[in-house]
Design an enzyme around this catalytic site. Structure first.
Site, PDB file in Angstrom:
ATOM      1  N   LYS A  54      53.534 164.532  66.162  1.00 47.48           N
ATOM      2  CA  LYS A  54      54.557 165.287  66.053  1.00 47.48           C
ATOM      3  C   LYS A  54      54.524 166.644  66.576  1.00 47.48           C
ATOM      4  O   LYS A  54      54.881 167.026  66.996  1.00 47.48           O
ATOM      5  CB  LYS A  54      55.024 164.954  65.407  1.00 47.48           C
ATOM      6  CG  LYS A  54      55.611 163.715  64.768  1.00 47.48           C
ATOM      7  CD  LYS A  54      55.238 162.871  62.937  1.00 47.48           C
ATOM      8  CE  LYS A  54      55.576 161.508  63.097  1.00 47.48           C
ATOM      9  NZ  LYS A  54      55.595 160.560  61.608  1.00 47.48           N
ATOM     10  N   GLN A  98      53.658 162.450  55.542  1.00 43.12           N
ATOM     11  CA  GLN A  98      52.722 161.317  56.516  1.00 43.12           C
ATOM     12  C   GLN A  98      53.028 160.198  55.421  1.00 43.12           C
ATOM     13  O   GLN A  98      52.151 159.839  54.828  1.00 43.12           O
ATOM     14  CB  GLN A  98      51.812 161.810  58.165  1.00 43.12           C
ATOM     15  CG  GLN A  98      51.912 159.981  58.651  1.00 43.12           C
ATOM     16  CD  GLN A  98      52.926 159.973  59.576  1.00 43.12           C
ATOM     17  OE1 GLN A  98      53.360 160.941  60.414  1.00 43.12           O
ATOM     18  NE2 GLN A  98      52.811 158.809  59.808  1.00 43.12           N
ATOM     19  N   ASP A 121      62.357 163.977  57.772  1.00 42.17           N
ATOM     20  CA  ASP A 121      62.108 162.578  58.361  1.00 42.17           C
ATOM     21  C   ASP A 121      63.665 161.499  58.069  1.00 42.17           C
ATOM     22  O   ASP A 121      63.741 160.231  57.921  1.00 42.17           O
ATOM     23  CB  ASP A 121      61.400 161.954  57.364  1.00 42.17           C
ATOM     24  CG  ASP A 121      60.118 161.964  58.002  1.00 42.17           C
ATOM     25  OD1 ASP A 121      60.596 161.282  59.341  1.00 42.17           O
ATOM     26  OD2 ASP A 121      59.296 161.090  57.465  1.00 42.17           O
TER      27      ASP A 121
END
Ligand code: NAP
Length: 295
Positions: A54, A98, A121
């Protein structure tokens, strides 16, 4: 019929080039550089490699990204404080924690603490609510990636019978919701299958589009699909190792057999996976533009 294989790697590359141009323009015209913060707790190797990918992608397209790595035993309070710090930092447009988090940390509590306007997200209940209502929001990255793949491969979703296998909060559920919405890449008639579904093969055989997000290697076999079906395989399953120790991956679909009947199919790896990270970048750019009042 042999399917057209849709390279998510190529589509993602194309979208990243488009984002790079937009990000350069944002800097030139408005002196804005989108900022992303990734927070990793612990040393799970898969999570480490996802976070690294990422950050690498962000840098490559001009997003300022900062990676924070915390010890596995970091207290929940400390993580909450860190999220709050970035919630009030104007240079940060996106906060990504995460998953999975270590067991002593309540994931829901942490995700709910992220400012919904920085929730790139798309997991915050506020964004999920906005998505369901069809309002402006951050779409969850994997379903968003599948929508882009369908659209850019010319697969007609309007009026299509779509079968989604899997009902997780991050893939199956939002995917089903997006596909049934009155929107571009939507307007489908959606069936969702899961472990309690009685005759999954019968549902799949009716489908014009199958989206598999299960986590069971090669579960969708050729006898379960009709000729001309479009297949989006979200599954990423480690089924062994090469001699050099590299993981051998397989999707949820029996690719070699099903590609002989399908019209289009995504491979694993190189299908939906690369799109997920790219959609995260798209959301981060969207967040920066929203913060600046540009959209
Ligand atoms: P998950 O939370 O484990 O959910 C799996 C879903 O599949 C559940 O709804 C489960 O049903 C259903 N299921 C499991 N076994 C089944 C069976 N034998 N028959 C019918 N349904 C079954 O998984 P997830 O997070 O959605 O991920 C699914 C797969 O996608 C995994 O391989 C994951 O690695 C991959 N993934 C890939 C990406 C990407 O970027 N490419 C992103 C996210 C996930 P119940 O609800 O009844 O238990």
């Amino acid at each position: 019929m042999t399917a057209k294989i849709i390279s998510g790697t190529e589509v993602a590359k194309q979208i990243r080039e488009e984002l790079k141009v937009e990000i350069a323009e944002l800097k030139e015209k408005h002196n804005i550089i989108p900022g992303l913060v990734t927070i990793l707790v612990g040393e799970d190797p898969a999570s480490q490699s996802y976070v690294a990918a990422k950050n690498k992608t962000a840098h490559a397209i001009g997003i300022h990204s900062e990676q924070i790595t915390l010890d596995a035993d970091t207290p929940e309070d400390e993580l909450l404080e860190l999220v709050r710090k970035y919630n009030s930092d104007d240079s940060c447009n996106g906060i990504l924690v995460q998953l999975p988090l270590p067991k002593h940390i309540n994931e829901g509590l942490i995700l709910n603490e992220i400012n919904p306007d920085k929730d790139v997200d798309g997991f915050h209940p506020v964004n999920i609510g906005r998505m369901v209502l069809g309002e402006k929001c951050f779409l969850p990255c994997t379903p968003h990636g599948v929508l882009e793949l369908l659209a850019r491969s010319g697969v007609e979703t309007s009026g299509a019978e779509v079968v989604i296998i899997g009902r997780s909060n991050i893939v199956g559920k939002p995917m089903a919701n997006l596909m049934m919405q009155k929107r571009e890449s939507g307007n489908a008639t959606v069936t969702v299958c899961h472990t309690r579904t009685k005759d999954m093969a019968a549902h799949c055989r009716r489908a014009d589009i199958i989206i598999a997000a299960v986590g069971v290697p090669k579960m969708v076999t050729a006898d379960m699909v009709k000729d001309g079906v479009a297949i989006m395989d979200v599954g990423v399953n480690r089924i062994g190792k090469t001699e050099s120790g590299k993981a051998i991956l397989a999707g949820d679909v029996d690719f070699d057999a099903v590609k002989e009947k399908a019209s289009v199919i995504t491979p694993v790896p190189g299908g939906v996976g690369p799109m997920t990270i790219t959609m995260l970048m798209k959301n981060t750019l969207q967040s920066a533009k929203m913060a600046a009042g540009l959209i």
